[in-house]
Design an enzyme around this catalytic site. Sequence first.
Site, PDB file in Angstrom:
ATOM      1  N   SER A 129       0.289   5.497  -6.709  1.00  0.00           N
ATOM      2  CA  SER A 129       0.693   4.356  -6.135  1.00  0.00           C
ATOM      3  C   SER A 129       1.933   3.591  -6.753  1.00  0.00           C
ATOM      4  O   SER A 129       1.886   3.240  -7.831  1.00  0.00           O
ATOM      5  CB  SER A 129      -0.620   3.307  -6.106  1.00  0.00           C
ATOM      6  OG  SER A 129      -0.155   2.166  -5.518  1.00  0.00           O
ATOM      7  N   HIS A 173       2.064   7.192  -2.607  1.00  0.00           N
ATOM      8  CA  HIS A 173       0.941   6.143  -1.915  1.00  0.00           C
ATOM      9  C   HIS A 173       2.045   4.759  -1.935  1.00  0.00           C
ATOM     10  O   HIS A 173       2.230   4.519  -2.926  1.00  0.00           O
ATOM     11  CB  HIS A 173      -0.338   6.077  -2.853  1.00  0.00           C
ATOM     12  CG  HIS A 173      -1.201   5.013  -2.095  1.00  0.00           C
ATOM     13  ND1 HIS A 173      -2.081   5.507  -0.877  1.00  0.00           N
ATOM     14  CD2 HIS A 173      -1.446   3.717  -2.632  1.00  0.00           C
ATOM     15  CE1 HIS A 173      -2.916   4.491  -0.697  1.00  0.00           C
ATOM     16  NE2 HIS A 173      -2.565   3.375  -1.256  1.00  0.00           N
ATOM     17  N   ASP A 228       1.709   0.631  -0.921  1.00  0.00           N
ATOM     18  CA  ASP A 228       1.034  -0.127  -0.588  1.00  0.00           C
ATOM     19  C   ASP A 228       1.844  -1.391   0.301  1.00  0.00           C
ATOM     20  O   ASP A 228       2.444  -2.024  -0.661  1.00  0.00           O
ATOM     21  CB  ASP A 228       0.228  -0.845  -1.847  1.00  0.00           C
ATOM     22  CG  ASP A 228      -0.657   0.246  -2.328  1.00  0.00           C
ATOM     23  OD1 ASP A 228      -1.608   0.484  -1.573  1.00  0.00           O
ATOM     24  OD2 ASP A 228      -0.813   0.781  -3.542  1.00  0.00           O
ATOM     25  N   MET A 236       1.356  -5.100   1.705  1.00  0.00           N
ATOM     26  CA  MET A 236       0.576  -6.153   1.595  1.00  0.00           C
ATOM     27  C   MET A 236       1.376  -7.539   2.632  1.00  0.00           C
ATOM     28  O   MET A 236       2.446  -7.649   1.948  1.00  0.00           O
ATOM     29  CB  MET A 236       0.224  -6.563   0.365  1.00  0.00           C
ATOM     30  CG  MET A 236      -0.371  -5.505  -0.248  1.00  0.00           C
ATOM     31  SD  MET A 236      -0.807  -5.984  -2.359  1.00  0.00           S
ATOM     32  CE  MET A 236      -1.658  -4.432  -2.883  1.00  0.00           C
ATOM     33  N   HIS A 264      -0.674   2.709   3.161  1.00  0.00           N
ATOM     34  CA  HIS A 264      -1.667   1.850   3.146  1.00  0.00           C
ATOM     35  C   HIS A 264      -1.193   0.593   3.697  1.00  0.00           C
ATOM     36  O   HIS A 264      -0.860  -0.128   2.761  1.00  0.00           O
ATOM     37  CB  HIS A 264      -2.258   2.024   1.696  1.00  0.00           C
ATOM     38  CG  HIS A 264      -3.764   1.230   1.723  1.00  0.00           C
ATOM     39  ND1 HIS A 264      -4.014   0.887   0.537  1.00  0.00           N
ATOM     40  CD2 HIS A 264      -4.447   0.656   2.452  1.00  0.00           C
ATOM     41  CE1 HIS A 264      -5.116   0.417   0.472  1.00  0.00           C
ATOM     42  NE2 HIS A 264      -5.363   0.168   1.953  1.00  0.00           N
ATOM     43  N   MET A 303      -2.138  -3.153   4.389  1.00  0.00           N
ATOM     44  CA  MET A 303      -3.082  -4.235   3.841  1.00  0.00           C
ATOM     45  C   MET A 303      -2.630  -5.204   4.748  1.00  0.00           C
ATOM     46  O   MET A 303      -2.040  -6.280   4.148  1.00  0.00           O
ATOM     47  CB  MET A 303      -3.316  -4.308   2.615  1.00  0.00           C
ATOM     48  CG  MET A 303      -4.037  -3.507   1.842  1.00  0.00           C
ATOM     49  SD  MET A 303      -3.967  -3.247   0.225  1.00  0.00           S
ATOM     50  CE  MET A 303      -2.383  -2.150  -0.036  1.00  0.00           C
ATOM     51  N   MET A 329     -12.011   2.075  -0.499  1.00  0.00           N
ATOM     52  CA  MET A 329     -11.475   1.226  -1.538  1.00  0.00           C
ATOM     53  C   MET A 329     -12.313   1.103  -2.703  1.00  0.00           C
ATOM     54  O   MET A 329     -13.517   0.608  -2.325  1.00  0.00           O
ATOM     55  CB  MET A 329     -10.986  -0.012  -0.923  1.00  0.00           C
ATOM     56  CG  MET A 329      -9.937  -0.325  -0.193  1.00  0.00           C
ATOM     57  SD  MET A 329      -8.255   0.598  -0.565  1.00  0.00           S
ATOM     58  CE  MET A 329      -8.212  -0.613  -1.998  1.00  0.00           C
ATOM     59  N   GLY A 352      -5.688  -5.587  -2.869  1.00  0.00           N
ATOM     60  CA  GLY A 352      -4.462  -6.720  -2.995  1.00  0.00           C
ATOM     61  C   GLY A 352      -3.791  -6.421  -4.584  1.00  0.00           C
ATOM     62  O   GLY A 352      -2.626  -7.123  -4.455  1.00  0.00           O
ATOM     63  N   ASP A 382      -9.100   5.009  -3.604  1.00  0.00           N
ATOM     64  CA  ASP A 382      -7.934   3.821  -3.972  1.00  0.00           C
ATOM     65  C   ASP A 382      -8.465   2.635  -4.959  1.00  0.00           C
ATOM     66  O   ASP A 382      -8.991   1.884  -4.219  1.00  0.00           O
ATOM     67  CB  ASP A 382      -7.143   3.437  -2.583  1.00  0.00           C
ATOM     68  CG  ASP A 382      -6.111   2.829  -2.921  1.00  0.00           C
ATOM     69  OD1 ASP A 382      -5.481   2.789  -4.118  1.00  0.00           O
ATOM     70  OD2 ASP A 382      -5.690   2.096  -2.034  1.00  0.00           O
TER      71      ASP A 382
HETATM   72  C1  DX5 Z   1      -4.739  -1.866  -4.372  1.00  0.00           C
HETATM   73  C2  DX5 Z   1      -4.033  -0.784  -3.774  1.00  0.00           C
HETATM   74  C3  DX5 Z   1      -4.071   0.290  -4.833  1.00  0.00           C
HETATM   75  C4  DX5 Z   1      -3.574   0.085  -5.936  1.00  0.00           C
HETATM   76  C5  DX5 Z   1      -4.071   0.789  -6.802  1.00  0.00           C
HETATM   77  O1  DX5 Z   1      -4.640  -2.807  -3.172  1.00  0.00           O
HETATM   78  O2  DX5 Z   1      -4.238  -0.600  -2.504  1.00  0.00           O
HETATM   79  O3  DX5 Z   1      -3.307   1.417  -4.131  1.00  0.00           O
HETATM   80  O4  DX5 Z   1      -2.145   0.309  -5.981  1.00  0.00           O
HETATM   81  O5  DX5 Z   1      -3.681   0.618  -8.400  1.00  0.00           O
HETATM   82  P1  DX5 Z   1      -4.619   1.143  -9.716  1.00  0.00           P
HETATM   83  O6  DX5 Z   1      -4.657   2.519  -9.498  1.00  0.00           O
HETATM   84  O7  DX5 Z   1      -3.668   0.508 -10.564  1.00  0.00           O
HETATM   85  O8  DX5 Z   1      -5.984   0.368  -9.404  1.00  0.00           O
HETATM   86 ZN    ZN Z   2      -3.598   1.524  -1.640  1.00  0.00          ZN
END
Ligand code: DX5
Ligand code: ZN
Length: 219
Positions: free
Chosen positions: A9, A34, A36, A38, A67, A69, A138, A143, A176
């Site tokens: 990620s 990956h 993210d 947000m 991903h 969010m 999840m 977040g 994730d």
């Molecule tokens: C959280 C994200 C994850 C996050 C995972 O909202 O969707 O992808 O970056 O990070 P780690 O592996 O540090 O929990």
């Molecule tokens: Zn993610």
Amino acid sequence: MSSKLIAPSVLAADFANLQRDIEMINASDADWFHIDIMDGVFVPNISFGMPVLRDITKHASKPIDVHLMIVDPDRYIQTFEDLGANILTVHYEACTHLHRTLQAIKNAGMKAGVALNPHTPITLLEDVIRDIDLVCVMSVNPGFGGQKFIENTYDKVAALKTLITKKEAATLIEIDGGVTSKNASQLIEKGADVLVAGSYVFKAEDPVSTIKNLKTQIS
Ligand code: DX5
Ligand code: ZN
């Protein structure tokens, strides 16, 4: 049985050295990037947006797993396709017409993913599982990176695997949040196909060997 995948990620990367970190992933045993996204509304954090993703995809040489969010993700499906996303995952909790959203993602030429918050039961996917290319389970509340893995995830993965088998679907199971070498084997045993890892990879002293070891552990 297809091989198991690692998706670092990028949220946990060093944004002041983003190109360096992307090239590290390119040269590693990782399978996907990956990403993210947000919006500060669906989740209580804002990560990064389109200009940053454009620069990531410019350098990344592996599939881009986005991903989202964000609320009302339908507004941005075409945008993410244009930016180079290969897999586009929306949250179950953010979609009023999930089936329509999944068709729109596929019509735009991407694989369609659905992410489930820790409180959202697998049973809610029963009538749509055959239309989903990937379910992102999840294992933390979305977040933030660096949170503690939620143990109930193991049962959820097992239930999802049972549903996929029962419906003869080809859906991949992605995990994730809080993934490390401590929970990786058990997740794979329960049926996971893709492990997302943020802090575990990027905060490691040697990210390339961390990825290599994780990959060997789950193969
Ligand atoms: C959280 C994200 C994850 C996050 C995972 O909202 O969707 O992808 O970056 O990070 P780690 O592996 O540090 O929990
Ligand atoms: Zn993610």
